[in-house]
Design a protein around this motif. Structure first.
Motif, PDB file in Angstrom:
ATOM      1  N   GLU A 174     -13.756  -1.467  -6.474  1.00 55.85           N
ATOM      2  CA  GLU A 174     -12.439  -1.571  -5.841  1.00 55.85           C
ATOM      3  C   GLU A 174     -11.377  -0.962  -6.751  1.00 55.85           C
ATOM      4  O   GLU A 174     -10.475  -0.251  -6.281  1.00 55.85           O
TER       5      GLU A 174
ATOM      6  N   SER B 203      -6.522  -1.690  -3.303  1.00 58.18           N
ATOM      7  CA  SER B 203      -6.112  -0.421  -2.697  1.00 58.18           C
ATOM      8  C   SER B 203      -5.146  -0.622  -1.533  1.00 58.18           C
ATOM      9  O   SER B 203      -4.441   0.317  -1.149  1.00 58.18           O
ATOM     10  N   ASP B 204      -5.066  -1.830  -0.971  1.00 57.72           N
ATOM     11  CA  ASP B 204      -4.082  -2.108   0.083  1.00 57.72           C
ATOM     12  C   ASP B 204      -2.655  -1.911  -0.425  1.00 57.72           C
ATOM     13  O   ASP B 204      -1.746  -1.643   0.358  1.00 57.72           O
TER      14      ASP B 204
ATOM     15  N   GLU C  49      -7.793  -9.556  -1.773  1.00 58.84           N
ATOM     16  CA  GLU C  49      -9.031  -8.970  -2.276  1.00 58.84           C
ATOM     17  C   GLU C  49      -8.935  -7.478  -2.579  1.00 58.84           C
ATOM     18  O   GLU C  49      -9.462  -7.002  -3.566  1.00 58.84           O
ATOM     19  N   ARG C  50      -8.268  -6.711  -1.725  1.00 59.93           N
ATOM     20  CA  ARG C  50      -8.294  -5.254  -1.837  1.00 59.93           C
ATOM     21  C   ARG C  50      -7.049  -4.724  -2.552  1.00 59.93           C
ATOM     22  O   ARG C  50      -5.976  -4.654  -1.974  1.00 59.93           O
TER      23      ARG C  50
ATOM     24  N   ARG D 227      -9.723 -13.065  -7.702  1.00 61.34           N
ATOM     25  CA  ARG D 227     -11.029 -12.680  -7.154  1.00 61.34           C
ATOM     26  C   ARG D 227     -12.129 -13.599  -7.689  1.00 61.34           C
ATOM     27  O   ARG D 227     -12.996 -14.049  -6.945  1.00 61.34           O
TER      28      ARG D 227
ATOM     29  N   GLN E  94     -11.671   2.821  -6.545  1.00 59.25           N
ATOM     30  CA  GLN E  94     -11.101   3.307  -5.280  1.00 59.25           C
ATOM     31  C   GLN E  94      -9.578   3.319  -5.351  1.00 59.25           C
ATOM     32  O   GLN E  94      -8.922   4.263  -4.902  1.00 59.25           O
ATOM     33  N   TRP E  95      -9.020   2.257  -5.926  1.00 62.72           N
ATOM     34  CA  TRP E  95      -7.566   2.178  -6.087  1.00 62.72           C
ATOM     35  C   TRP E  95      -7.074   3.289  -7.017  1.00 62.72           C
ATOM     36  O   TRP E  95      -6.094   3.971  -6.709  1.00 62.72           O
TER      37      TRP E  95
END
Length: 179
Positions: A112, A67-68, A64-65, A91, A115-116
């Motif tokens: 998201e 940015s991870d 999902e993320r 997603r 943010q990434w």
């Protein structure tokens, strides 16, 4: 250093181009895989990508993320994300049909991505990201397909706007279109 976007149609050669660019950038690369083996065909595609990667590259499989990917890749001078289109489809595939085209879910995905992109801006790494271009095809026949095209189109535009360099791959031929 910076953000490099590699876009093109399905089977255009964009992943191979991005992999070669990553090889030329650094010996130690974190390969960020966004695909999931939903079916046998996707399993084969994932295996093909796995076979092409150098053994010394790291691997981060994300869900999902987005940015991870940078949190995992801190020790690598280069990060290769393959690909945004598969991440968006993953997603959306998890969303029940009653929620397709939900504005809040769309905003969450776009937030998201922002943010990434903010994290990429602060990073000292070279980040190479692959995506499929949806703007050259026809309008999808299904509601889910249209939502996918709309969301991925926005994701691609936001990423291209903030990228230092953008390549479009057409029939295996790279065209540098920004930077």
């Amino acid at each position: 250093m910076g953000l490099i976007l590699v876009t093109g149609g399905v089977r255009s050669g964009k992943s191979k181009f991005a992999e070669e660019m990553a090889r030329q950038t650094a010996n130690e690369v974190l390969y960020v895989a966004t695909g999931r083996a939903w079916d046998e065909e996707m399993h084969r595609r994932i295996e093909l990508h796995r076979q092409r990667r150098p053994e010394q590259w790291g691997l981060c499989e994300i869900g999902e993320r987005l940015s991870d990917s940078l949190a995992e890749g801190g020790k690598y001078p280069a990060v290769l994300i393959d690909c945004l289109s598969t991440w968006v489809s993953g997603r959306l595939m998890e969303v029940p049909e009653s929620k397709w085209r939900d504005e809040q879910l769309t905003r969450e995905i776009l937030d998201e991505v922002e943010q990434w992109l903010d994290a990429v801006d602060k990073s000292k790494q070279t980040v190479i990201v692959v995506t499929s271009e949806v703007g050259l095809g026809g309008v999808a026949l299904s509601k889910l397909g249209r939502w996918f095209a709309d969301v991925l189109g926005d994701v691609n535009q936001r990423t291209a706007k903030r990228a230092d360099t953008v390549y479009a791959i057409l029939s295996g031929i790279p065209w540098r279109i920004k930077g």
